[in-house]
Scaffold this motif. Structure first.
Motif, PDB file in Angstrom:
ATOM      1  N   TYR A 156     -26.302  70.643  -1.058  1.00 20.66           N
ATOM      2  CA  TYR A 156     -25.147  70.128  -0.329  1.00 20.66           C
ATOM      3  C   TYR A 156     -25.197  70.499   1.149  1.00 20.66           C
ATOM      4  O   TYR A 156     -24.806  69.714   2.018  1.00 20.66           O
ATOM      5  CB  TYR A 156     -23.858  70.682  -0.968  1.00 20.66           C
ATOM      6  CG  TYR A 156     -22.596  70.026  -0.471  1.00 20.66           C
ATOM      7  CD1 TYR A 156     -22.124  68.860  -1.056  1.00 20.66           C
ATOM      8  CD2 TYR A 156     -21.874  70.576   0.584  1.00 20.66           C
ATOM      9  CE1 TYR A 156     -20.968  68.253  -0.593  1.00 20.66           C
ATOM     10  CE2 TYR A 156     -20.710  69.985   1.051  1.00 20.66           C
ATOM     11  CZ  TYR A 156     -20.262  68.825   0.450  1.00 20.66           C
ATOM     12  OH  TYR A 156     -19.123  68.219   0.918  1.00 20.66           O
ATOM     13  N   GLY A 157     -25.687  71.681   1.445  1.00 22.42           N
ATOM     14  CA  GLY A 157     -25.751  72.120   2.843  1.00 22.42           C
ATOM     15  C   GLY A 157     -26.625  71.217   3.684  1.00 22.42           C
ATOM     16  O   GLY A 157     -26.260  70.853   4.806  1.00 22.42           O
ATOM     17  N   ASN A 158     -27.787  70.834   3.162  1.00 23.23           N
ATOM     18  CA  ASN A 158     -28.676  69.939   3.900  1.00 23.23           C
ATOM     19  C   ASN A 158     -28.135  68.517   3.948  1.00 23.23           C
ATOM     20  O   ASN A 158     -28.352  67.791   4.915  1.00 23.23           O
ATOM     21  CB  ASN A 158     -30.066  69.929   3.253  1.00 23.23           C
ATOM     22  CG  ASN A 158     -30.774  71.262   3.380  1.00 23.23           C
ATOM     23  OD1 ASN A 158     -30.773  71.872   4.449  1.00 23.23           O
ATOM     24  ND2 ASN A 158     -31.367  71.735   2.298  1.00 23.23           N
TER      25      ASN A 158
ATOM     26  N   MET B 261     -34.178  67.516   7.730  1.00 28.23           N
ATOM     27  CA  MET B 261     -32.749  67.170   7.712  1.00 28.23           C
ATOM     28  C   MET B 261     -31.908  68.122   8.556  1.00 28.23           C
ATOM     29  O   MET B 261     -30.728  67.859   8.811  1.00 28.23           O
ATOM     30  CB  MET B 261     -32.240  67.138   6.276  1.00 28.23           C
ATOM     31  CG  MET B 261     -32.827  65.978   5.470  1.00 28.23           C
ATOM     32  SD  MET B 261     -32.459  66.079   3.710  1.00 28.23           S
ATOM     33  CE  MET B 261     -30.683  65.862   3.727  1.00 28.23           C
ATOM     34  N   THR B 262     -32.483  69.239   8.988  1.00 24.96           N
ATOM     35  CA  THR B 262     -31.791  70.165   9.896  1.00 24.96           C
ATOM     36  C   THR B 262     -32.566  70.289  11.211  1.00 24.96           C
ATOM     37  O   THR B 262     -32.463  71.288  11.914  1.00 24.96           O
ATOM     38  CB  THR B 262     -31.627  71.554   9.246  1.00 24.96           C
ATOM     39  OG1 THR B 262     -32.914  72.022   8.787  1.00 24.96           O
ATOM     40  CG2 THR B 262     -30.677  71.477   8.065  1.00 24.96           C
ATOM     41  N   HIS B 263     -33.352  69.241  11.536  1.00 23.93           N
ATOM     42  CA  HIS B 263     -34.151  69.248  12.770  1.00 23.93           C
ATOM     43  C   HIS B 263     -33.233  69.193  13.981  1.00 23.93           C
ATOM     44  O   HIS B 263     -32.135  68.626  13.931  1.00 23.93           O
ATOM     45  CB  HIS B 263     -35.106  68.046  12.767  1.00 23.93           C
ATOM     46  CG  HIS B 263     -36.194  68.131  13.797  1.00 23.93           C
ATOM     47  ND1 HIS B 263     -36.015  67.677  15.090  1.00 23.93           N
ATOM     48  CD2 HIS B 263     -37.460  68.605  13.731  1.00 23.93           C
ATOM     49  CE1 HIS B 263     -37.137  67.869  15.763  1.00 23.93           C
ATOM     50  NE2 HIS B 263     -38.022  68.428  14.973  1.00 23.93           N
TER      51      HIS B 263
ATOM     52  N   ARG C 114     -35.390  77.029  -2.833  1.00 25.20           N
ATOM     53  CA  ARG C 114     -34.527  76.097  -2.113  1.00 25.20           C
ATOM     54  C   ARG C 114     -35.283  74.789  -1.835  1.00 25.20           C
ATOM     55  O   ARG C 114     -36.509  74.803  -1.696  1.00 25.20           O
ATOM     56  CB  ARG C 114     -34.056  76.711  -0.807  1.00 25.20           C
ATOM     57  CG  ARG C 114     -33.132  77.905  -1.005  1.00 25.20           C
ATOM     58  CD  ARG C 114     -32.488  78.305   0.297  1.00 25.20           C
ATOM     59  NE  ARG C 114     -31.526  79.384   0.099  1.00 25.20           N
ATOM     60  CZ  ARG C 114     -30.516  79.645   0.910  1.00 25.20           C
ATOM     61  NH1 ARG C 114     -30.343  78.891   1.988  1.00 25.20           N
ATOM     62  NH2 ARG C 114     -29.683  80.629   0.661  1.00 25.20           N
ATOM     63  N   PRO C 115     -34.561  73.670  -1.706  1.00 21.16           N
ATOM     64  CA  PRO C 115     -35.229  72.384  -1.479  1.00 21.16           C
ATOM     65  C   PRO C 115     -36.091  72.352  -0.230  1.00 21.16           C
ATOM     66  O   PRO C 115     -37.079  71.613  -0.178  1.00 21.16           O
ATOM     67  CB  PRO C 115     -34.050  71.403  -1.357  1.00 21.16           C
ATOM     68  CG  PRO C 115     -32.925  72.052  -2.078  1.00 21.16           C
ATOM     69  CD  PRO C 115     -33.104  73.517  -1.878  1.00 21.16           C
TER      70      PRO C 115
ATOM     71  N   LEU D 232     -25.358  63.831   6.712  1.00 22.44           N
ATOM     72  CA  LEU D 232     -25.337  62.405   6.395  1.00 22.44           C
ATOM     73  C   LEU D 232     -24.064  62.029   5.652  1.00 22.44           C
ATOM     74  O   LEU D 232     -23.445  60.996   5.926  1.00 22.44           O
ATOM     75  CB  LEU D 232     -26.568  62.020   5.565  1.00 22.44           C
ATOM     76  CG  LEU D 232     -26.684  60.556   5.170  1.00 22.44           C
ATOM     77  CD1 LEU D 232     -28.110  60.055   5.282  1.00 22.44           C
ATOM     78  CD2 LEU D 232     -26.179  60.315   3.742  1.00 22.44           C
ATOM     79  N   LEU D 233     -23.644  62.874   4.702  1.00 15.19           N
ATOM     80  CA  LEU D 233     -22.447  62.557   3.913  1.00 15.19           C
ATOM     81  C   LEU D 233     -21.206  62.532   4.796  1.00 15.19           C
ATOM     82  O   LEU D 233     -20.327  61.677   4.626  1.00 15.19           O
ATOM     83  CB  LEU D 233     -22.285  63.579   2.786  1.00 15.19           C
ATOM     84  CG  LEU D 233     -23.427  63.637   1.768  1.00 15.19           C
ATOM     85  CD1 LEU D 233     -23.134  64.673   0.695  1.00 15.19           C
ATOM     86  CD2 LEU D 233     -23.665  62.275   1.129  1.00 15.19           C
ATOM     87  N   ALA D 234     -21.123  63.450   5.745  1.00 19.09           N
ATOM     88  CA  ALA D 234     -19.971  63.470   6.641  1.00 19.09           C
ATOM     89  C   ALA D 234     -19.948  62.218   7.515  1.00 19.09           C
ATOM     90  O   ALA D 234     -18.898  61.617   7.732  1.00 19.09           O
ATOM     91  CB  ALA D 234     -20.002  64.722   7.517  1.00 19.09           C
ATOM     92  N   ALA D 235     -21.128  61.805   7.995  1.00 19.19           N
ATOM     93  CA  ALA D 235     -21.192  60.619   8.853  1.00 19.19           C
ATOM     94  C   ALA D 235     -20.777  59.361   8.109  1.00 19.19           C
ATOM     95  O   ALA D 235     -20.233  58.425   8.697  1.00 19.19           O
ATOM     96  CB  ALA D 235     -22.605  60.468   9.409  1.00 19.19           C
TER      97      ALA D 235
END
Length: 587
Positions: free
Chosen positions: A462-464, A430-432, A415-416, A468-471
């Motif tokens: 996409y999960g991580n 990114m999930t901090h 995983r990334p 940002l994409l939603a914002a």
């Protein structure tokens, strides 16, 4: 020592006895920074007596002892009353050599009390000018006198640190004018390190605590140029080429081979950097004209040298670089090109014909802070924001950083967020839990991906990436509004082969999972779907969750019970995202 005994000796007024008791008190209290409330009134009275002594003609040793006592007493923030009056502050300012003559306090009177000279302007006496600096003429060379200046400066710093009234009085007395007048003598060997350092410390406190002083220094007193010259003199720099700095006498020596800065150089330089931060904190939010841009590029070149320099020890170097990064973040974005020297020197890092030493140093500094994991918001974000904005505006910087942070993707098994590469560390951020930290990390990677959604998902999953994409309303894909260059294809053979099998949510190839609905009839599938809808409905009614739906504008909106029922009876199938012709281009 009993304060009442000291007070009795001082009230008697004999200098020799006063000197003895004050020296004993100062020695006993030299390391005391906390004070009992029981003796608060005695300390206030002692402060009043010492200040009255300072208005008299004193022996040098007694004068120094009195100022040392004031320094110790001003450590107590609850006993500031004797020291925050206009007369008390003016007395200390005169002994510090930074007093200003005002019509309300004629220069002739100040001259009689402090035995200091008055600056003349255009042949006129300073008493005729309302903002003339009182200073030593000629500057004092005796060590004892400079000790007096230092003690007075320390006392004023203590007052500013602890008391708002003292801050207002200092601003009203225009102490910033006096201290900047002495800072102009940065090349003068008369002043020792302590005088220079506490001049800078006083300037820092005034600009940190008073907005009006901050504006005055930046505009009226041309603080950026003044402090740039001070920094240049402190580091002993010369300019072999435009916007290229070098240590005087060490021109041509690679930065990594330069000797470390001395403790005194580092201390003064850090104070200068902090003051410059205070007076430039809003610069990157406004446009600057050509003259200002040239001034900021000159400052940027100095900061590049700071970033490439080492101090006396790893901890001091880290602190020095931290202040440098903070200030770099204040520069107007177009002026950050001062970091990219066109001249590639022996041993420097070259990329696209540009010297990337400073950018690489910034990247290493950022990774060190990231690995430390302590107070990420305060320690990591300045460097991460600086790299993000530099990448956004300078193509060479972005391409160099992408080669370091997001090299061509070969590992599609993990995983990334798994691993020790810099990409993995940033994806984990990114999930901090801290929103600012996770947004900043996502923004940096997004800019390195040229704000391309498909490329961003490719490197982060996409999960991580969803936050940002939603914002930004980009959950349906596409590219944000940034302007980026076109580059060559960067897909590796490993990634191309695995691409059809990659789970876009996790960003890796996963083992095939059995279909849980295999063997069910349509009626059974519909029954399970309705069970799921009912569970969502119960959870949303009790406010445990809020079901969301992707709207036509790419942003999320709340789902109602009707929406859930409609999805069961008439499922909404999203059309596939149009192919992004630049999705795998090199950046």
């Amino acid at each position: 020592m009993d304060l009442r005994v000291i007070i009795e000796k001082m009230e008697a007024g004999e200098q020799d006895r006063v000197l003895a008791v004050l020296q004993s008190f100062n020695k006993e209290m030299s390391q005391c920074f906390t004070f009992s409330r029981e003796e608060a009134q005695e300390r206030k009275h002692l402060g009043e007596l010492v200040l009255s002594f300072l208005s008299m003609e004193l022996q040098p040793s007694c004068l120094l002892a009195c100022l040392e006592t004031v320094r110790i007493l001003t450590r107590d923030k609850h006993c500031m009353d004797p020291f925050i009056s206009r007369s008390a502050m003016l007395t200390l300012a005169r002994y510090a050599g930074i007093a200003i003559a005002h019509p309300a306090a004629p220069a002739r009177d100040l001259l009689e009390e402090s035995e200091v000279g008055v600056v003349k302007k255009d042949g006129k006496e300073a008493a005729e000018d309302s903002s003339v600096v009182l200073k030593e003429s000629p500057p004092p060379s005796e060590n004892t006198h400079q000790e007096v200046i230092v003690e007075a400066l320390k006392s004023i710093c203590n007052i500013l640190l602890h008391n708002e009234t003292g801050q207002a009085v200092a601003a009203d007395l225009h102490l910033i004018n006096g201290v900047t007048e002495r800072l102009k003598q940065c090349n003068h060997t008369t002043w020792n390190h302590e005088v220079c350092f506490f001049d800078l410390r006083l300037t820092f406190l005034l600009t940190a605590l008073r907005v009006d002083v901050r504006a005055q220094l930046a505009q009226e007193l041309h603080g950026i140029k003044l402090l740039g010259n001070q920094l240049e003199a402190t580091l002993d720099l010369c300019w072999p080429y435009p916007l290229v700095t070098a240590r005087a006498g060490l021109e041509g020596v690679p930065p990594q081979e330069l000797p470390p800065l001395s403790r005194q150089q580092t201390e003064c330089s850090m104070e200068i950097l902090k003051i410059l931060f205070n007076i430039t904190f809003d610069t990157n939010r406004r446009k600057v004209d050509e003259e200002e841009a040239a001034e900021y590029r000159h400052l940027g070149a100095l900061l590049r040298h700071c970033m490439m320099s080492q101090a006396d020890g790893e901890e001091r170097t880290d602190e020095f670089h931290s202040h440098t990064v903070n200030l770099l973040g204040n520069l107007p974005l177009p002026c950050l090109d001062a970091l990219l020297l066109p001249k590639v020197e022996h041993g420097s890092i070259e990329y696209m014909g540009v010297n990337m030493d400073a950018v690489n140093m910034l990247l290493e500094f950022m990774e060190k802070r990231l690995d430390r994991g302590h107070k990420l918001k305060e320690t990591l974000l300045p460097a991460l924001n600086l790299l993000t904005e530099s990448s956004r505006i300078h193509r060479e910087t972005r391409k160099f950083l992408r080669s370091k942070v997001l090299p061509p993707l070969r590992d599609v098994k993990n995983r990334p967020e798994v691993g020790n590469a810099l990409r993995n560390k940033l994806v984990r951020l990114m999930t901090h839990i801290d929103t600012d930290v996770k947004d900043c990390a996502a923004e940096f990677l997004f800019v390195l991906c040229k704000e391309s959604v498909s490329r961003f998902i490719k490197y982060t999953g996409y999960g991580n990436a969803a936050g940002l994409l939603a914002a930004r309303g980009l959950l349906r894909g596409g590219r944000d509004s940034g302007i980026y260059s076109e580059d060559e294809d960067s897909e590796t053979e490993e990634y191309r082969e695995a691409k059809p099998h990659i789970n876009l949510i996790t960003g890796v190839v996963e083992d095939e999972q059995p279909n849980p609905m295999e063997g069910m009839t349509e009626e059974q599938k519909e029954y399970e779907a309705m069970k799921l809808v009912n569970m969502f409905d119960r959870l949303s009614r009790t406010n445990l969750i809020q079901p969301m739906q992707l709207d036509s504008d790419g942003k999320m909106r709340e789902m109602t019970t009707d929406d859930l029922n409609k999805m069961v009876t008439n499922p909404l199938f999203q059309s596939e995202e149009p192919a992004d012709p630049n999705s795998e281009d090199e950046t």
